[in-house]
Design an enzyme around this catalytic site. Sequence first.
Site, PDB file in Angstrom:
ATOM      1  N   HIS A 120       0.876  -1.176   0.000  1.00 28.99           N
ATOM      2  CA  HIS A 120       0.000   0.000   0.000  1.00 28.99           C
ATOM      3  C   HIS A 120       0.916   1.230   0.000  1.00 28.99           C
ATOM      4  O   HIS A 120       2.011   1.184   0.559  1.00 28.99           O
ATOM      5  CB  HIS A 120      -0.835  -0.041   1.294  1.00 28.99           C
ATOM      6  N   ASP A 197       3.369  -4.178   7.970  1.00 27.73           N
ATOM      7  CA  ASP A 197       2.106  -3.452   7.876  1.00 27.73           C
ATOM      8  C   ASP A 197       0.977  -4.477   8.033  1.00 27.73           C
ATOM      9  O   ASP A 197       0.698  -5.249   7.121  1.00 27.73           O
ATOM     10  CB  ASP A 197       2.062  -2.757   6.503  1.00 27.73           C
ATOM     11  N   LYS A 223     -10.163  -0.638  10.493  1.00 29.56           N
ATOM     12  CA  LYS A 223     -10.282  -1.900   9.732  1.00 29.56           C
ATOM     13  C   LYS A 223     -10.458  -3.065  10.688  1.00 29.56           C
ATOM     14  O   LYS A 223     -10.349  -4.226  10.319  1.00 29.56           O
ATOM     15  CB  LYS A 223      -9.030  -2.107   8.877  1.00 29.56           C
ATOM     16  N   CYS A 361      -4.709   2.078  -3.897  1.00 30.63           N
ATOM     17  CA  CYS A 361      -3.542   2.693  -3.229  1.00 30.63           C
ATOM     18  C   CYS A 361      -2.316   1.791  -3.299  1.00 30.63           C
ATOM     19  O   CYS A 361      -1.501   1.770  -2.359  1.00 30.63           O
ATOM     20  CB  CYS A 361      -3.836   3.028  -1.765  1.00 30.63           C
TER      21      CYS A 361
HETATM   22  N1  PMP Z   1      -1.661  -0.481   4.656  1.00 35.79           N
HETATM   23  C1  PMP Z   1      -2.613  -1.264   4.157  1.00 35.79           C
HETATM   24  C2  PMP Z   1      -2.282  -2.669   3.755  1.00 35.79           C
HETATM   25  C3  PMP Z   1      -3.911  -0.768   4.039  1.00 35.79           C
HETATM   26  O1  PMP Z   1      -4.883  -1.540   3.538  1.00 35.79           O
HETATM   27  C4  PMP Z   1      -4.187   0.569   4.441  1.00 35.79           C
HETATM   28  C5  PMP Z   1      -5.574   1.161   4.315  1.00 35.79           C
HETATM   29  N2  PMP Z   1      -6.187   0.965   3.093  1.00 35.79           N
HETATM   30  C6  PMP Z   1      -3.155   1.326   4.962  1.00 35.79           C
HETATM   31  C7  PMP Z   1      -1.904   0.770   5.055  1.00 35.79           C
HETATM   32  C8  PMP Z   1      -3.372   2.730   5.415  1.00 35.79           C
HETATM   33  O2  PMP Z   1      -4.176   2.752   6.542  1.00 35.79           O
HETATM   34  P1  PMP Z   1      -4.715   4.124   7.141  1.00 35.79           P
HETATM   35  O3  PMP Z   1      -5.297   4.865   5.974  1.00 35.79           O
HETATM   36  O4  PMP Z   1      -5.733   3.711   8.132  1.00 35.79           O
HETATM   37  O5  PMP Z   1      -3.558   4.829   7.734  1.00 35.79           O
END
Ligand code: PMP
Length: 404
Positions: A120, A197, A223, A361
Amino acid sequence: MTSLKHTRYRQFFPSLNGTNQPFAYLDSAASTQVPEVVLKDIEQYYRQGHANVHRASHSFARHATNAFELARKTLAEFIGAKAQNVIWTSGTTQAANLLADGLAHLVEEGDEIWVSELEHHSNLVPWQQLALKRNAVLKAIPVLGNGDIDLAYFRQQLSEKCKIVAVAHVSNSIGATQPIPELSRLAHQYGAKIVVDGAQAVAHLDVDVNRLACDYYLFSGHKLYGPTGIGVLYGTEQALELLEPSVFGGEMISKVSFETSTWNSLPYRLEAGTPNIAGAIGLASAIKFLSQFPLKERLSHERQLLAYALQQLKQHPKVELIGEPMMRVGIIAFNLRGVHPQDAATLFDQYNVALRCGHHCAMPLSHRLSPEGSIRLSLGLYNNQQDIDQAIEAIDKIMELFDE
Ligand code: PMP
């Protein structure tokens, strides 16, 4: 007991039991729905006296501090850690940025930082920017055609030049699960730190940071059936001690003069300013909610549902799956033959099916596996067979429109 048709979990989520039914919420990888008890616990905290933590000695402040620190303990136990190893952040993104800033002093010109090709952006861009600042080299563990990382390549290429390895436990685009214990072993063999992560893993796997043997583990509350604006940065004691603070202000200091300042002990040193107290309480409430169900039962429900969704999608003549990783949790990416994913997204919505479309993303992975983007179906505890069937029916209707 629960079955795919009648999941007992759904009744606890007010947003899925309202009037806009039947609504198939299949976008939990973006954010999960929030159970009633979490809403109640957040409200109760505010009603019983909202105050700042660790400062005043009045009863509201004591109440807030106790609840806040208890929440830290709950989160720590959830991932097999100790409370002092849990740093509150606003989410995974802030945690990754704290790490990239805090570990900058380890990285020198020519050093390597390794990320995987399926990251991400929040676990890629902070490391890319750090590499640029320090004239270091950002290296990518490539992804194979099925969506798994090329572990053999990584094994072959890794050397003492590597200072940091940053990888997702579970890919947010295709649900591929990474072999974290092995990646940790490799990183440590060369003296590097490993950042995991866990944003897409904590709600769907039995996460124990000791078993993973990583230095840092990051995730977001929204999440994990909790509120937004709260997340966790876990680190081993030694790994947290390595971090230089990069956000300065109240709470994180010990002594301040006009000339200099000294820092508070961990975990407070890395938590400048007033934290998200209600968020921490809400997230702990979500963990307590989850813990009332046997872990095996929760995971098995999700596994069975994922297998059902995969089977339905695989046998659909108009569906092209994106990536077929060896181990996957919670997430399936696909495309509909001849339909741009963005067009599909709008149409799914018309049929009361919430899915996400785009590059999720994770542009490098998207370019590698599906340059136009993809449709992502992701599961939560509350989903049932009906949700999947509704998505498949929507696919049929969409394809009828396109075939006309
Ligand atoms: N890493 C991963 C694997 C994610 O799925 C996400 C959220 N889509 C993030 C990081 C970023 O998380 P946040 O926007 O809550 O900081």
